[in-house]
Design a protein around this motif. Structure first.
Motif, PDB file in Angstrom:
ATOM      1  N   UNK A  66       0.839  -1.194   0.000  1.00 56.08           N
ATOM      2  CA  UNK A  66       0.000   0.000   0.000  1.00 56.08           C
ATOM      3  C   UNK A  66       0.873   1.242   0.000  1.00 56.08           C
ATOM      4  N   UNK A  67       0.282   2.326  -0.470  1.00 56.79           N
ATOM      5  CA  UNK A  67       0.976   3.610  -0.524  1.00 56.79           C
ATOM      6  C   UNK A  67       0.588   4.403   0.719  1.00 56.79           C
ATOM      7  N   UNK A  68       1.579   4.953   1.404  1.00 55.42           N
ATOM      8  CA  UNK A  68       1.316   5.819   2.547  1.00 55.42           C
ATOM      9  C   UNK A  68       1.994   7.154   2.312  1.00 55.42           C
ATOM     10  N   UNK A  69       1.458   8.181   2.962  1.00 59.30           N
ATOM     11  CA  UNK A  69       2.015   9.520   2.838  1.00 59.30           C
ATOM     12  C   UNK A  69       2.927   9.799   4.028  1.00 59.30           C
ATOM     13  N   UNK A  70       4.083  10.347   3.737  1.00 58.65           N
ATOM     14  CA  UNK A  70       4.985  10.783   4.796  1.00 58.65           C
ATOM     15  C   UNK A  70       4.909  12.305   4.852  1.00 58.65           C
ATOM     16  N   UNK A  71       4.727  12.825   6.022  1.00 56.79           N
ATOM     17  CA  UNK A  71       4.602  14.272   6.198  1.00 56.79           C
ATOM     18  C   UNK A  71       5.943  14.959   5.978  1.00 56.79           C
ATOM     19  N   UNK A  72       5.872  16.233   5.663  1.00 52.43           N
ATOM     20  CA  UNK A  72       7.092  17.033   5.541  1.00 52.43           C
ATOM     21  C   UNK A  72       7.747  17.110   6.916  1.00 52.43           C
ATOM     22  N   UNK A  73       9.062  17.141   6.913  1.00 47.07           N
ATOM     23  CA  UNK A  73       9.774  17.203   8.187  1.00 47.07           C
ATOM     24  C   UNK A  73      11.117  17.876   8.006  1.00 47.07           C
ATOM     25  N   UNK A  74      11.725  18.189   9.116  1.00 45.27           N
ATOM     26  CA  UNK A  74      13.056  18.784   9.085  1.00 45.27           C
ATOM     27  C   UNK A  74      14.081  17.682   9.269  1.00 45.27           C
ATOM     28  N   UNK A  75      15.188  17.819   8.595  1.00 44.69           N
ATOM     29  CA  UNK A  75      16.274  16.853   8.693  1.00 44.69           C
ATOM     30  C   UNK A  75      17.607  17.573   8.735  1.00 44.69           C
TER      31      UNK A  75
END
Length: 90
Positions: free
Chosen positions: A51-60
């Motif tokens: 399945x496809x999941x969304x990853x939220x924007x984040x700082x790295x």
């Protein structure tokens, strides 16, 4: 095992020629890819589910420069092994 070896193994186990085995494997891969592209979940009983999941924007942090960076939101494909596959691997 690479794709060529996989095709050979599938063809042998199914009693097919390698040409027909390649068509079958390619059709499965294409179908899974198309369904995931549409946002659908693909479940294969006893094997697992894609399945496809969304990853939220984040700082790295850039490991080379140690400077903070913004990682944009994006989609990833996840696979969850089914019970039969999990038991076989243990």
């Amino acid at each position: 095992m690479n794709k060529t070896e996989f095709i050979s193994a599938v063809a042998e186990k199914a009693g097919l020629s390698k040409v027909v085995g390649k068509k079958a494997v390619d059709a499965v891969i294409k179908t899974v890819k198309e369904e995931l592209t549409k946002g659908e979940k693909v479940s294969i009983l006893g094997f697992g589910a894609f399945q496809v999941t969304k990853k939220a924007a984040r700082k790295g942090i850039n490991p080379k420069t140690k400077k903070p960076i913004n990682i944009p939101a994006h989609k990833v494909v996840k696979f969850k092994a089914g019970a039969d596959l999990s038991k076989a691997v243990k």
